[in-house]
Design a protein around this motif. Structure first.
Motif, PDB file in Angstrom:
ATOM      1  N   UNK A 159       0.985  -1.234   0.008  1.00  0.00           N
ATOM      2  CA  UNK A 159      -0.065  -0.084  -0.079  1.00  0.00           C
ATOM      3  C   UNK A 159       0.846   1.312  -0.124  1.00  0.00           C
ATOM      4  N   UNK A 160       2.178   1.209   0.554  1.00  0.00           N
ATOM      5  CA  UNK A 160       2.965   2.463   0.557  1.00  0.00           C
ATOM      6  C   UNK A 160       3.537   2.663  -0.671  1.00  0.00           C
ATOM      7  N   UNK A 208      -5.510  -4.442   4.331  1.00  0.00           N
ATOM      8  CA  UNK A 208      -6.795  -4.137   3.743  1.00  0.00           C
ATOM      9  C   UNK A 208      -6.987  -2.889   3.006  1.00  0.00           C
ATOM     10  N   UNK A 209      -6.406  -1.914   3.306  1.00  0.00           N
ATOM     11  CA  UNK A 209      -6.115  -0.596   2.551  1.00  0.00           C
ATOM     12  C   UNK A 209      -5.527  -1.115   1.090  1.00  0.00           C
ATOM     13  N   UNK A 210      -4.497  -1.953   1.051  1.00  0.00           N
ATOM     14  CA  UNK A 210      -4.186  -2.117  -0.364  1.00  0.00           C
ATOM     15  C   UNK A 210      -5.305  -2.804  -1.059  1.00  0.00           C
ATOM     16  N   UNK A 211      -6.050  -3.980  -0.624  1.00  0.00           N
ATOM     17  CA  UNK A 211      -6.770  -4.544  -1.277  1.00  0.00           C
ATOM     18  C   UNK A 211      -8.251  -3.504  -1.633  1.00  0.00           C
ATOM     19  N   UNK A 212      -8.517  -2.621  -0.785  1.00  0.00           N
ATOM     20  CA  UNK A 212      -9.440  -1.692  -1.158  1.00  0.00           C
ATOM     21  C   UNK A 212      -8.905  -0.828  -2.308  1.00  0.00           C
ATOM     22  N   UNK A 213      -7.663  -0.497  -2.359  1.00  0.00           N
ATOM     23  CA  UNK A 213      -7.120   0.498  -3.197  1.00  0.00           C
ATOM     24  C   UNK A 213      -7.166  -0.458  -4.813  1.00  0.00           C
ATOM     25  N   UNK A 214      -6.774  -1.663  -4.504  1.00  0.00           N
ATOM     26  CA  UNK A 214      -6.776  -2.514  -5.670  1.00  0.00           C
ATOM     27  C   UNK A 214      -8.200  -2.606  -6.423  1.00  0.00           C
ATOM     28  N   UNK A 215      -9.112  -2.805  -5.401  1.00  0.00           N
ATOM     29  CA  UNK A 215     -10.364  -3.099  -5.901  1.00  0.00           C
ATOM     30  C   UNK A 215     -11.017  -1.490  -6.420  1.00  0.00           C
ATOM     31  N   UNK A 216     -10.532  -0.734  -6.241  1.00  0.00           N
ATOM     32  CA  UNK A 216     -11.047   0.728  -6.471  1.00  0.00           C
ATOM     33  C   UNK A 216     -12.141   1.271  -5.460  1.00  0.00           C
ATOM     34  N   UNK A 217     -12.025   0.581  -4.255  1.00  0.00           N
ATOM     35  CA  UNK A 217     -13.049   0.978  -3.376  1.00  0.00           C
ATOM     36  C   UNK A 217     -12.630   2.117  -2.575  1.00  0.00           C
ATOM     37  N   UNK A 218     -11.301   2.297  -2.630  1.00  0.00           N
ATOM     38  CA  UNK A 218     -10.641   3.545  -1.797  1.00  0.00           C
ATOM     39  C   UNK A 218      -9.959   4.121  -2.982  1.00  0.00           C
ATOM     40  N   UNK A 242      -9.763   0.008  12.080  1.00  0.00           N
ATOM     41  CA  UNK A 242     -10.637  -0.887  11.536  1.00  0.00           C
ATOM     42  C   UNK A 242     -12.204  -0.697  11.305  1.00  0.00           C
ATOM     43  N   UNK A 243     -12.656   0.443  12.056  1.00  0.00           N
ATOM     44  CA  UNK A 243     -13.997   0.998  11.922  1.00  0.00           C
ATOM     45  C   UNK A 243     -13.945   1.821  10.617  1.00  0.00           C
ATOM     46  N   UNK A 244     -12.947   2.787  10.377  1.00  0.00           N
ATOM     47  CA  UNK A 244     -13.066   3.495   9.063  1.00  0.00           C
ATOM     48  C   UNK A 244     -12.846   2.408   7.823  1.00  0.00           C
ATOM     49  N   UNK A 245     -11.961   1.518   7.874  1.00  0.00           N
ATOM     50  CA  UNK A 245     -11.691   0.762   6.961  1.00  0.00           C
ATOM     51  C   UNK A 245     -13.144  -0.100   6.616  1.00  0.00           C
ATOM     52  N   UNK A 246     -13.816  -0.479   7.583  1.00  0.00           N
ATOM     53  CA  UNK A 246     -15.296  -1.022   7.393  1.00  0.00           C
ATOM     54  C   UNK A 246     -16.067  -0.172   6.655  1.00  0.00           C
TER      55      UNK A 246
END
Length: 182
Positions: free
Chosen positions: A72-73, A100-110, A138-142
């Motif tokens: 993610x970095x 999780x952040x990396x996955x959200x970036x990969x999936x264009x959810x973030x 964790x709350x903010x990622x969710x």
């Protein structure tokens, strides 16, 4: 030390001067090798975080994380990567959060703006009356992963009596209304 690693060491110290020497002094031998084998962007971000945050420990970070959690970095700009590392050092993020952040970036959810907003919330939650101090990464990622929320539009974050995150997005919160919801 193999010649390519010596060259990377020389280039790193030329870029970072005494700050780089401080980081290298704090690393144990296996972490020092991993550090020198890392790309220069990660090296620079770790060095800045080490300089800016007394609680950031590059040795602990390199020991606790793996390639997946560090990826993610490399997907965000240097300033955002440094903020992530400082939040890691402060205990707000852990390797699972980074994955999780990396996955959200990969999936264009973030996107990077969402991560910056999230870092801002974590950095200011103690002083911001619109953010519950109990909110964590964790709350903010969710919230970011939820189809129901848009982190960049989220203005108020709290927790229900059950400990579940509750959020209000811009334009949806009306003070005194009975139907406010996230």
């Amino acid at each position: 030390m193999p010649e390519p690693r010596q060259q990377r060491l020389g280039a790193y110290l030329a870029r970072t001067d005494s700050d780089g020497a401080d980081v290298l002094d704090d690393l144990d031998a296996p972490r020092r090798q991993a550090f020198l084998d890392a790309d220069s962007g990660l090296q620079d971000s770790l060095t800045i975080a080490h300089r800016r945050s007394d609680s950031f420990d590059a040795n602990r970070f390199l020991r606790a994380t793996d390639t997946d959690s560090r990826q993610v970095l490399q997907r965000v700009d240097d300033a955002t990567a440094t903020r992530l590392l400082v939040r890691y050092g402060e205990g707000d993020l852990d390797p699972d959060h980074l994955r999780q952040l990396n996955t959200l970036l990969t999936n264009s959810e973030m996107d990077q703006a969402d991560i910056q907003r999230m870092m801002g919330m974590l950095e200011t939650k103690k002083d911001d009356p619109l953010l519950d101090e109990e909110i964590d990464a964790g709350d903010l990622i969710n919230l970011a992963a939820s189809d129901k929320s848009d982190l960049d539009q989220t203005r108020i974050v709290g927790k229900t009596d059950d400990g579940e995150p509750l959020w209000f997005e811009s334009g949806r919160y009306r003070p005194g209304a009975d139907d406010n919801h996230g």
